[in-house]
Design an enzyme around this catalytic site. Structure first.
Site, PDB file in Angstrom:
ATOM      1  N   ASP A   1       0.845  -1.192   0.000  1.00 29.02           N
ATOM      2  CA  ASP A   1       0.000   0.000   0.000  1.00 29.02           C
ATOM      3  C   ASP A   1       0.885   1.248   0.000  1.00 29.02           C
ATOM      4  O   ASP A   1       2.062   1.191   0.355  1.00 29.02           O
ATOM      5  CB  ASP A   1      -0.899  -0.033   1.241  1.00 29.02           C
TER       6      ASP A   1
ATOM      7  N   THR B   1      -0.102   4.973   1.176  1.00 31.64           N
ATOM      8  CA  THR B   1      -0.199   5.866   2.323  1.00 31.64           C
ATOM      9  C   THR B   1       0.014   5.127   3.642  1.00 31.64           C
ATOM     10  O   THR B   1      -0.708   4.190   3.970  1.00 31.64           O
ATOM     11  CB  THR B   1      -1.577   6.569   2.352  1.00 31.64           C
TER      12      THR B   1
ATOM     13  N   ASP C   1      -1.635  -0.752   6.101  1.00 30.68           N
ATOM     14  CA  ASP C   1      -1.826  -0.226   7.451  1.00 30.68           C
ATOM     15  C   ASP C   1      -3.235   0.301   7.707  1.00 30.68           C
ATOM     16  O   ASP C   1      -3.553   0.692   8.825  1.00 30.68           O
ATOM     17  CB  ASP C   1      -0.823   0.908   7.715  1.00 30.68           C
TER      18      ASP C   1
END
Length: 348
Positions: free
Chosen positions: A35, A37, A236
Site C-alpha cells: 500500500d 499511504t 496499514d
C-alpha cells in the site's frame, strides 16, 4: 523448535509474528503487494494547498464549506483526514458537526452539514466541475505525487485539498533488498494513477495498480494466487484489511489501524519498512534450519532405530537401553542447539 526461536528473534528486532505458519510462508513469497499511504510513505501527511472552483467565489460560502469539511474530517480515521482538518484549523475556522454522516471505504465521506449535502472523496470527483482551470490544477498536483481530496457541495465540486506525504527514508533500500531476494514488488493503492506512478518511481517500483477499491485489492491478491504466486500484502489501513485477510502472508505497519493489525499475521512494531526485508531474511533462515533439523533427525533415526532393534545382534553388537536413551536425548539436544543458531542470524 526453530520456529519458536525464529519468532523470538523476530520479536527482539521489532517483527511480531502472530502466526507460526506465516514465518514459513514468508520464506516462499515471490510477490509483495504494498500500500502507499502509511506503508510506502511516512503516514504523516500535511495540507499543502487549497484550490477553489470558480463557482465558490464568495468568502462567506468558502468559510461555510471549510467548516463543513473540517467537521466531517474530524469524524474520519483516514490518514489524509487529519492533515486536512489540521490545515483548516490554522485558518481559525470552527468545525461544524455533521447532521448526518456516512463513511464509505475506498470512496470517502457522504454527509449533510450546514444545510448542505456534502461528498468528500477522491480527485475523480473534480470531473463534474465546469472549471477547466480547477481540473487542470488538480491534474498537475497529481502528477507531482500529491494526494488530492475533493469536496462536492450540493452536487457541485467546490474545493480541492492537496496533501503531501513524504516517502519513507528507508523505502528505496527496502524495495531494492526485496527485489534482490527475488520478490516482485507491486504498488497497490486507491490513489490516482499519476500519483501512484510518481511515488512508485521514487521508491524504485515499476509495477503499479492504482485507483482500487478495497474489494479490488482483494481481487488482485486472488488473481496472483490463481497464477501460482505466493503473495504477501503489506498495509496499514482499513482499506487494506480485505487484501490482508486474503493474502498468504499479511504484514501490518505498527501504528496503523487496529483492524489491519488484528488481521495481519506479522506486524512491524516500529513501523520501519526496512523491517520487511529483515523479516524475509529471518523467514528464509528459519526455513533452512527446519530443513537441517529434519535432515539430521532423519539420518539419525535411520542409523539408530535398526541398531536399537538389534540389527547387528548376530555380530555380537547390542545397543543397551541406557545408551539408546542417551543417544535419543543427544538427538534432541542437537536439534535445539542448531535452532538456537537463529539468535546469531544477522538481519540488518
Amino acid at each position: 523448535m526453530a520456529v519458536m526461536v525464529g519468532i523470538g528473534r523476530g520479536a527482539r528486532s521489532g517483527i511480531l509474528v502472530k502466526d507460526a505458519t506465516a514465518l514459513e510462508l514468508l520464506a516462499k513469497v515471490d510477490t509483495l503487494l504494498i500500500d502507499k499511504t502509511g506503508t510506502l510513505t511516512e503516514g504523516k501527511p500535511e495540507l499543502r494547498e487549497i484550490i477553489w472552483d470558480s463557482s465558490a467565489n464568495d468568502t462567506a460560502l468558502r468559510r461555510l464549506i471549510l467548516s463543513s469539511v473540517y467537521g466531517a474530517e474530524n469524524e474520519s480515521i483516514h490518514p489524509l483526514a487529519g492533515a486536512i482538518a489540521s490545515g483548516i484549523r490554522k485558518q481559525d475556522i470552527e468545525p461544524a458537526r455533521p447532521e448526518s454522516y456516512e463513511y464509505i471505504p475506498g470512496f470517502g465521506i457522504k454527509c449533510r452539514s450546514n444545510g448542505m449535502n456534502m461528498e468528500i472523496g477522491p480527485a475523480s470527483l473534480s470531473e463534474k466541475s465546469e472549471d477547466m482551470g480547477f481540473r487542470n490544477k488538480i491534474d498537475d498536483l497529481l502528477g507531482l505525487g500529491a494526494g488530492v481530496v475533493v469536496a462536492v457541495c450540493n452536487c457541485k465540486p467546490v474545493v480541492a485539498f492537496a496533501v503531501e506525504d513524504e516517502i519513507r527514508v528507508d523505502a528505496v533500500l527496502a524495495v531494492k533488498e526485496l527485489m534482490s531476494a527475488g520478490i516482485n514488488v507491486e504498488l497497490l493503492t486507491g490513489d490516482r494513477q499519476a500519483t501512484a506512478r510518481h511515488i512508485a518511481g521514487k521508491a524504485g517500483i515499476t509495477a503499479v495498480t492504482a485507483e482500487t477499491l478495497p474489494s479490488m485489492k482483494q481481487q488482485r491478491v486472488e488473481e496472483l494466487q490463481k497464477e501460482g504466486h505466493v503473495v504477501a500484502m503489506a498495509g496499514d489501513g482499513i482499506n487494506d484489511s480485505q487484501a490482508l485477510a486474503a493474502a498468504d502472508v499479511s504484514v501490518a505497519m505498527g501504528g496503523g489501524s487496529d483492524i489491519a493489525i488484528d488481521v495481519a499475521k506479522i506486524t512491524l512494531v516500529g513501523g520501519r519498512l526496512a523491517s520487511l526485508p529483515e523479516a524475509v531474511r529471518l523467514a528464509k533462515s528459519t526455513l533452512r534450519i527446519i530443513r537441517e533439523n529434519l535432515f539430521w533427525a532423519f539420518i539419525y533415526n535411520i542409523i539408530g532405530i535398526p541398531l536399537a532393534a538389534g540389527a547387528l545382534y548376530k555380530t555380537g553388537f547390542l545397543l543397551s537401553p541406557m545408551f539408546a536413551s542417551a543417544a535419543m536425548a543427544l538427538s534432541s539436544l542437537c536439534v535445539v542447539a542448531n535452532s538456537l543458531r537463529l539468535n546469531r542470524v544477522k538481519l540488518k
